[in-house]
Design a protein around this motif. Sequence first.
Motif, mmCIF file in Angstrom:
data_model
loop_
_atom_site.group_PDB
_atom_site.id
_atom_site.type_symbol
_atom_site.label_atom_id
_atom_site.label_comp_id
_atom_site.label_asym_id
_atom_site.label_seq_id
_atom_site.Cartn_x
_atom_site.Cartn_y
_atom_site.Cartn_z
ATOM 1 N N LEU A 162 0.832 -1.195 0.000
ATOM 2 C CA LEU A 162 0.000 0.000 0.000
ATOM 3 C C LEU A 162 0.869 1.247 0.000
ATOM 4 C CD1 LEU A 162 -2.705 -0.952 2.673
ATOM 5 C CD2 LEU A 162 -2.989 -0.949 0.196
ATOM 6 N N ARG A 163 0.364 2.295 -0.622
ATOM 7 C CA ARG A 163 1.029 3.591 -0.528
ATOM 8 C C ARG A 163 0.810 4.152 0.869
ATOM 9 N NH1 ARG A 163 -1.916 3.903 -5.170
ATOM 10 N NH2 ARG A 163 -3.328 5.454 -4.233
ATOM 11 N N ILE A 164 1.691 5.043 1.297
ATOM 12 C CA ILE A 164 1.655 5.502 2.681
ATOM 13 C C ILE A 164 0.375 6.271 3.006
ATOM 14 C CG2 ILE A 164 2.809 7.738 2.332
ATOM 15 C CD1 ILE A 164 4.395 7.030 4.961
ATOM 16 N N GLU A 165 -0.298 6.805 1.992
ATOM 17 C CA GLU A 165 -1.545 7.523 2.247
ATOM 18 C C GLU A 165 -2.756 6.592 2.279
ATOM 19 O OE1 GLU A 165 -1.025 7.696 -2.273
ATOM 20 O OE2 GLU A 165 0.238 7.786 -0.480
ATOM 21 N N GLN A 166 -2.533 5.291 2.025
ATOM 22 C CA GLN A 166 -3.631 4.339 2.008
ATOM 23 C C GLN A 166 -3.786 3.646 3.358
ATOM 24 O OE1 GLN A 166 -2.197 2.197 -1.673
ATOM 25 N NE2 GLN A 166 -4.374 2.360 -2.233
#
Length: 381
Positions: A162-166
Amino acid sequence: MVNYNQERKMVMLKYFKVKNYKGFKDEIFLDFSKHRDYSFHQSFIKNGIVNKGIIYGKNGSGKSNFGLAIFDIVCHLTDKFKNNDNVSYQNGYNLTGFVNFEYVFAFGKDEITYKYSKLSPFSIISEELLINNQLVINYNFEDMNVINNLNEARTLKLSSPLRIEQSYVRFVYDHCNFNENHPLCLMMDFVNRMLWFRSVNNNQFVGYKENPEQLTELIDKTPNGVKGLEKFLSCVDKNLDFKLSIEKNLYNQKILMINYNDGNRLPFINVVSTGTLSLWLFYYWSLEFEKISFLYIDEFDAYYHYETSEYILNFINNLDGFQSFVTTHNTSLLNNDIVRPDCCFIISENKEIKALPECTEKEIREAHNLERMYRNGGFTL
């Protein structure tokens, strides 16, 4: 396997804690389940949890930031309108440290606890979810370590990190087939229906809607239209007896107009006082109150006459189906005819928040003058 009551219950925020957020260097928390056994205003407590509250504090004490901290959860679990303020997210004493949040939601006799850490509103470092104190999800974005003990998600795999904003919790919710009464669904439904707004500086809000919309547009779409607004304003104050209409301007935008007896019409926004504009904003949001889960109005009566403040607070407190908290400096509302002491909170410059009975050694009774006690320094944190 996690056990929980599968009957649908009203979800309520039972506990909230935050650390290193904006002005809060140390932990600040509020246990909404701590209350006294007063016999008056019993509807202010629901399912053993404070249902209607009011928060006092001096300028700079943290009333606004406390509300924004509660609504941080909206940023990564929903697509609702967000507070995009990346400036001064962490406390000034620890600008590189994590901001830590903890929520406990209660539904009937069951609870779901959600903890997470961030570096910014959209940089999630870790998440942890517990149902009735049993760990069901743990995800760390630094080492990509995953613990997922939900039966409904036992076959769920991440095809890529996952991307860190997810949010991993949201990923699980979006990709698994949960019963609508599952605790995770109940929590997500609650968060999606949270609303924070303030009655100063135009229509500032967080949550509930995905995008801002014109006040006039929404009112025009309601069954009662401008007649509903006319009635509301006249109920608040009989001097606010306007005849209103909606027209389009040169740019084809709908605007609210005041109609005068001589046939003249002027834009509502150009004629009325700041307080009346604030009432217009409140009415706009009140049309949604039956659908929301948690309401936080910052400086709710900044432009109101004291009688108007009482009317609006009573209006909110007489509505069922959602938790509500307002912030104010208006000490005339510290009146047992309007509120109850254990639902009135003071936030101090030391960044503590406590209900009035916790701020004095005296036993507060219904006959006490809360405003006088407050003004005379009878409540200290």
